[in-house]
Design a protein around this motif. Structure first.
Motif, PDB file in Angstrom:
ATOM      1  N   LEU A  79       0.869  -1.221   0.004  1.00  0.00           N
ATOM      2  CA  LEU A  79      -0.062   0.048   0.158  1.00  0.00           C
ATOM      3  C   LEU A  79       0.834   1.343  -0.044  1.00  0.00           C
ATOM      4  CD1 LEU A  79      -3.067   0.686   0.219  1.00  0.00           C
ATOM      5  CD2 LEU A  79      -2.484   1.156   2.721  1.00  0.00           C
ATOM      6  N   SER A  80       1.914   1.350   0.827  1.00  0.00           N
ATOM      7  CA  SER A  80       2.673   2.444   0.982  1.00  0.00           C
ATOM      8  C   SER A  80       3.993   2.032   1.690  1.00  0.00           C
ATOM      9  CB  SER A  80       1.923   3.321   1.789  1.00  0.00           C
ATOM     10  OG  SER A  80       2.919   4.647   2.198  1.00  0.00           O
TER      11      SER A  80
ATOM     12  N   SER B  50      -4.263  -3.568  -0.629  1.00  0.00           N
ATOM     13  CA  SER B  50      -5.396  -2.358  -0.300  1.00  0.00           C
ATOM     14  C   SER B  50      -5.884  -2.295   1.003  1.00  0.00           C
ATOM     15  CB  SER B  50      -6.301  -2.329  -1.530  1.00  0.00           C
ATOM     16  OG  SER B  50      -6.980  -3.448  -1.520  1.00  0.00           O
TER      17      SER B  50
ATOM     18  N   CYS C  90      -7.298   6.884  -2.766  1.00  0.00           N
ATOM     19  CA  CYS C  90      -8.636   6.378  -2.244  1.00  0.00           C
ATOM     20  C   CYS C  90      -9.511   6.716  -3.385  1.00  0.00           C
ATOM     21  CB  CYS C  90      -9.084   6.902  -0.952  1.00  0.00           C
ATOM     22  SG  CYS C  90      -7.759   6.975   0.363  1.00  0.00           S
TER      23      CYS C  90
ATOM     24  N   LEU D  58      -2.278   8.581   0.454  1.00  0.00           N
ATOM     25  CA  LEU D  58      -2.754   7.421  -0.192  1.00  0.00           C
ATOM     26  C   LEU D  58      -3.774   8.101  -1.203  1.00  0.00           C
ATOM     27  CD1 LEU D  58      -3.379   5.178   3.258  1.00  0.00           C
ATOM     28  CD2 LEU D  58      -1.609   5.173   1.268  1.00  0.00           C
TER      29      LEU D  58
ATOM     30  N   SER E 233       0.048   3.215  -3.204  1.00  0.00           N
ATOM     31  CA  SER E 233       0.228   4.848  -3.590  1.00  0.00           C
ATOM     32  C   SER E 233       1.734   5.193  -3.145  1.00  0.00           C
ATOM     33  CB  SER E 233      -0.733   5.603  -2.311  1.00  0.00           C
ATOM     34  OG  SER E 233      -1.989   5.344  -2.525  1.00  0.00           O
TER      35      SER E 233
ATOM     36  N   ARG F 193       3.818  10.543  -5.467  1.00  0.00           N
ATOM     37  CA  ARG F 193       2.407  10.269  -4.858  1.00  0.00           C
ATOM     38  C   ARG F 193       1.432  10.897  -5.729  1.00  0.00           C
ATOM     39  NH1 ARG F 193       2.469   6.888   0.186  1.00  0.00           N
ATOM     40  NH2 ARG F 193       4.558   6.448   0.489  1.00  0.00           N
TER      41      ARG F 193
ATOM     42  N   CYS G  21      -8.411   2.261   0.166  1.00  0.00           N
ATOM     43  CA  CYS G  21      -7.063   2.825  -0.166  1.00  0.00           C
ATOM     44  C   CYS G  21      -6.399   1.827  -1.064  1.00  0.00           C
ATOM     45  CB  CYS G  21      -6.270   3.113   1.250  1.00  0.00           C
ATOM     46  SG  CYS G  21      -7.015   3.857   2.264  1.00  0.00           S
TER      47      CYS G  21
ATOM     48  N   TYR H 243      -5.412  11.332   4.639  1.00  0.00           N
ATOM     49  CA  TYR H 243      -4.750  10.673   3.637  1.00  0.00           C
ATOM     50  C   TYR H 243      -4.071  12.069   3.115  1.00  0.00           C
ATOM     51  CZ  TYR H 243      -7.918   7.125   4.527  1.00  0.00           C
ATOM     52  OH  TYR H 243      -8.539   5.781   5.134  1.00  0.00           O
TER      53      TYR H 243
END
Length: 378
Positions: free
Chosen positions: A8-9, A322, A295, A293, A358, A260, A355, A140
């Motif tokens: 995810l990150s 996610s 979304c 993030l 990202s 991002r 989410c 976010y």
């Protein structure tokens, strides 16, 4: 095509972090003080550029806790907090023995609803319990409605703790997030826009507040040749090694923000003609999000009953992480008895929001794999 995990990150190193870390080892500065700590704080102060003062700490949660202490929050006080957020925004309220009062979101920025906020303040005052602070979050990376929230806080003379854990690099009307609160906090957890592996920072208006925070974060040791303590202290200071990672990360912060933001554009373009799918984006040009993030919200009524959970599971099958949006605090078992003001905006976002990956280090191959699933499923 690779099938390795798409996170995810995930942390994204820039290259010079090891230089500062090696310097700390070479000079034996491995304690929670040293030139990297001082340098990292100065780097952040220069970046925020609002005559602010920064204390580097062990976590964003520690920073929130110290912010409440500096504002005089005590046992049985009440502190207003955005409901749709990570639990770290609310937990420090309980550390102080105070009581959280949760507020619904508004649909434009997903942050604290000004209407519900004022309703809560009026009601708490009528009940004889004026709140001691307002914790407002840039969710976010999206700035909250700064003008509206600040106006209400000023009217009722309640200080704002600005939770900018997710919003370093975001701006509102050209001013950087992390500078809007009476006291503000940052986070450098491993999944944030930049990282120190763990870590956070307190941003204050005065040097006196910073010095008090540093004092409390180093076990509140009095100025004496022996160990003497007149106040309760905490082990909350950032180490010189972690601060070294932070110094290297500051050199690539703006690059990370732009990468991002490009991921958010990738999703916006990919999903722009998908009925029942909304990509979270800025409501107008006053807002500039780092899109920590990216979304989306899926409306099952417009997708023949297809839900965000079905999409999450399909991504998981392809080894792509996610995650549902934050579950609101007023729905959490630990906060079930706390007062809540507002409607069902936060609940609906949690029910239908997701989410998506990202990270600033995602590759073209990663994007191709994500795109294949989204195009197939949506």
């Amino acid at each position: 095509m690779s099938t390795s995990k798409i996170w995810l990150s995930s942390p994204h190193m820039g290259g010079n972090e090891l230089h500062y870390v090696h310097e700390a080892f070479d000079t034996n500065w491995v304690a929670p003080l040293g030139p990297n700590v001082t340098g990292f704080e100065q780097d952040l102060e220069n970046y925020l550029d609002q005559n602010c003062n920064v204390a580097a700490l062990s976590s964003g949660t520690a920073a929130l806790h110290l912010a409440l202490i500096l504002l005089g929050v005590k046992h049985n006080d009440e502190v207003i907090c955005q409901s749709m957020t990570f639990s770290a925004s609310a937990n420090p309220i309980v550390y102080q023995g105070a009581n959280p009062i949760f507020i619904d979101s508004e649909p434009e920025t997903w942050n604290m609803c000004p209407i519900a906020l004022e309703e809560a303040i009026k009601d708490r005052i009528a009940k004889g319990k004026k709140p001691k602070a307002i914790i407002a979050v840039h969710l976010y990376g999206m700035p909250f409605k700064v003008d509206e929230i600040q106006k209400i806080a000023t009217t009722y003379q309640i200080p704002i703790v600005e939770d900018s854990a997710e919003a370093l690099g975001s701006t509102y009307k050209g001013k950087k997030c992390g500078t809007f609160g009476d006291i503000s906090i940052l986070s450098f957890n491993g999944n944030k826009i930049i990282t120190t592996s763990g870590g956070g920072a307190l941003v204050t208006k005065t040097i006196e507040e910073k010095n008090k925070a540093v004092f409390l974060s180093t076990q509140a040791r009095d100025n004496a040749p022996h160990y003497q303590h007149s106040e309760i202290g905490y082990n909350y200071r950032m180490s010189n090694i972690c601060a070294g990672i932070g110094r290297g990360q500051m050199e690539v912060l703006q690059d990370h923000v732009e990468l991002r933001r490009k991921m958010q554009v990738f999703y916006a373009e990919l999903l722009k003609n998908k009925e029942g799918v909304t990509v979270f984006s800025e409501p107008n040009s006053d807002y500039h999000s780092n899109h920590w993030l990216s979304c989306i919200v899926i409306n099952p009524k417009q997708k023949n009953g297809y839900t965000r959970e079905q999409l999450r599971l399909q991504l998981e099958k392809e080894n792509i992480e996610s995650r549902p949006l934050w579950k609101p605090m007023h729905l959490q078992p630990v906060f079930a008895d706390c007062p809540y003001y507002g409607g069902s905006v936060a609940e609906q976002l949690f029910e239908n929001g997701l989410c998506l990956p990202s990270g600033s280090n995602l590759s073209d191959d990663d994007r191709n794999r994500i795109q294949a699933v989204l195009q197939r499923e949506l």
